[in-house]
Design a protein around this motif. Sequence first.
Motif, short mmCIF file in Angstrom:
data_model
loop_
_atom_site.label_atom_id
_atom_site.label_comp_id
_atom_site.label_asym_id
_atom_site.label_seq_id
_atom_site.Cartn_x
_atom_site.Cartn_y
_atom_site.Cartn_z
N VAL A 271 36.38 -18.24 -11.69
CA VAL A 271 36.53 -18.51 -10.29
C VAL A 271 35.36 -18.54 -9.45
CG1 VAL A 271 37.61 -16.11 -9.47
CG2 VAL A 271 38.48 -18.25 -9.12
N MET A 272 34.42 -18.34 -9.81
CA MET A 272 33.10 -17.59 -8.61
C MET A 272 32.95 -18.90 -8.70
SD MET A 272 34.23 -15.33 -6.84
CE MET A 272 33.30 -15.57 -5.63
N LYS A 273 32.90 -19.78 -9.86
CA LYS A 273 32.40 -21.14 -10.32
C LYS A 273 33.20 -22.76 -9.92
CE LYS A 273 29.35 -19.01 -13.81
NZ LYS A 273 29.21 -19.32 -15.47
N CYS A 274 34.22 -22.29 -8.65
CA CYS A 274 34.27 -23.13 -8.43
C CYS A 274 34.21 -23.47 -6.92
CB CYS A 274 36.08 -23.08 -8.47
SG CYS A 274 36.68 -22.66 -9.96
N SER A 275 35.19 -24.53 -6.06
CA SER A 275 33.93 -24.82 -4.54
C SER A 275 34.97 -23.71 -4.49
CB SER A 275 33.81 -26.33 -5.23
OG SER A 275 35.15 -26.59 -4.99
N GLY A 276 34.84 -23.83 -2.74
CA GLY A 276 35.89 -23.41 -1.94
C GLY A 276 37.12 -24.16 -2.29
N GLY A 277 37.30 -25.48 -1.96
CA GLY A 277 38.09 -26.38 -1.94
C GLY A 277 39.40 -25.77 -3.56
N GLU A 278 38.61 -25.79 -4.60
CA GLU A 278 38.99 -24.69 -5.79
C GLU A 278 39.80 -23.64 -5.58
OE1 GLU A 278 36.66 -28.16 -8.04
OE2 GLU A 278 36.09 -26.28 -8.31
N LYS A 279 39.02 -22.66 -5.09
CA LYS A 279 39.67 -21.47 -4.92
C LYS A 279 40.89 -21.54 -3.81
CE LYS A 279 34.79 -19.28 -5.22
NZ LYS A 279 33.90 -19.79 -4.13
#
Length: 353
Positions: free
Chosen positions: A132-140
């Motif tokens: 999950v930390m490899k996701c962008s802000g919007g993805e998170k």
Amino acid sequence: MPILQLVDVYKRFNDFNAVSGISLNILDGEFLTVVGPSGSGKTTLLRMLAGMEAPSDGNITLRGELINNVPAKERPTCLVFQSLALFPHKTVGENIEFPLKVKNIPPAQRKARALELLQMLRLPESYYAKNVMKCSGGEKQRVALARAFAYDPDVLLFDEPLSALDYKLKKVLEKELKDLHRQSGKTFVYITHSLEEAMVMSDRIAVMRAGKIVQIGTPETIYANPEDEFVAEFFGEVNKFSVSLNEEWGWFSQDTESSLTLRLPTDWPGSEQATVIVRPEYMRFATSAHEFDNVISGTVFNEYSLGSRIQYQVRCGNKSVLVEIPRTLARNAAPDEQVMIGWNAADAFVAEA
Ligand code: ATP
């Protein structure tokens, strides 16, 4: 039909009323947004709905049952924070499935639901295994929403969930949240500082000030018929004129040295002092003194591009007046150009001064 009902609810911290006698019916399936200045009690209200704070006084009922002291985990509500509170070392799938795991749902069923939610939140299926930390802000943000939906709560409570995102992403997610609300049929209670967000998404908006709800209504009502000056000013830029009534000129504005035609509220108390509030977008450049109910003259001294609209600052007497028009109607105002600007009485809001 209210799903949540608040009756004369207070929350006191020592001697201070953070929430001060709120009575409110939250309707089943509605999108209710709470706005208000910093410190007005929005988060405290939401925390009481979530079961993270108990009211000091008054009652909160959920489908008719008193829930004042029911803890968060025993309520069919789910709070989505700005900080998201995702588990950093877990995958997207594990984050989404967490509420299902707590409920002892078997792994295959959990995964199936997580994949469904990924699709609903428009994330690729391959994200299931992504850290999950490899996701962008919007993805998170989408993962946090998917997790909230995995709880399958009746009421979703949002505390400024989009405030950390950039403008473009915010715009995308605003619309998506609105769609999700429609699709899911759940009740959403949403806190934001962004008036635009509130206007775009909500069925109703509640405006808080100093622990109280000062107005509640549809976005259109609140924007067009604010209860008072505070609400009017809170919802965007305004032009304010102080006027007084006299025999010779009728309603007269000293600042702009002009007499004005007003549409007084039906319950006008007879006061002879008033404040007239006109939003910049209801102001227009006039070509004659009779084109609008009110026409005043001035000089243009600033022009700002707001993207699709242009805002002009016009000096009228002692007053700087904002006129905002669509770019397609823009005029090339020369600096210090003399202009007439006008508005119709029906487009102004009049309050007792
Ligand atoms: P913001 O928009 O800045 O988040 P808000 O409208 O959500 O503000 P709250 O966080 O509800 O406001 O706070 C309302 C008032 O209650 C503030 O003055 C705050 O300092 C006070 N307050 C909130 N929680 C506590 C607490 N646990 N103890 C003491 N005072 C508190």
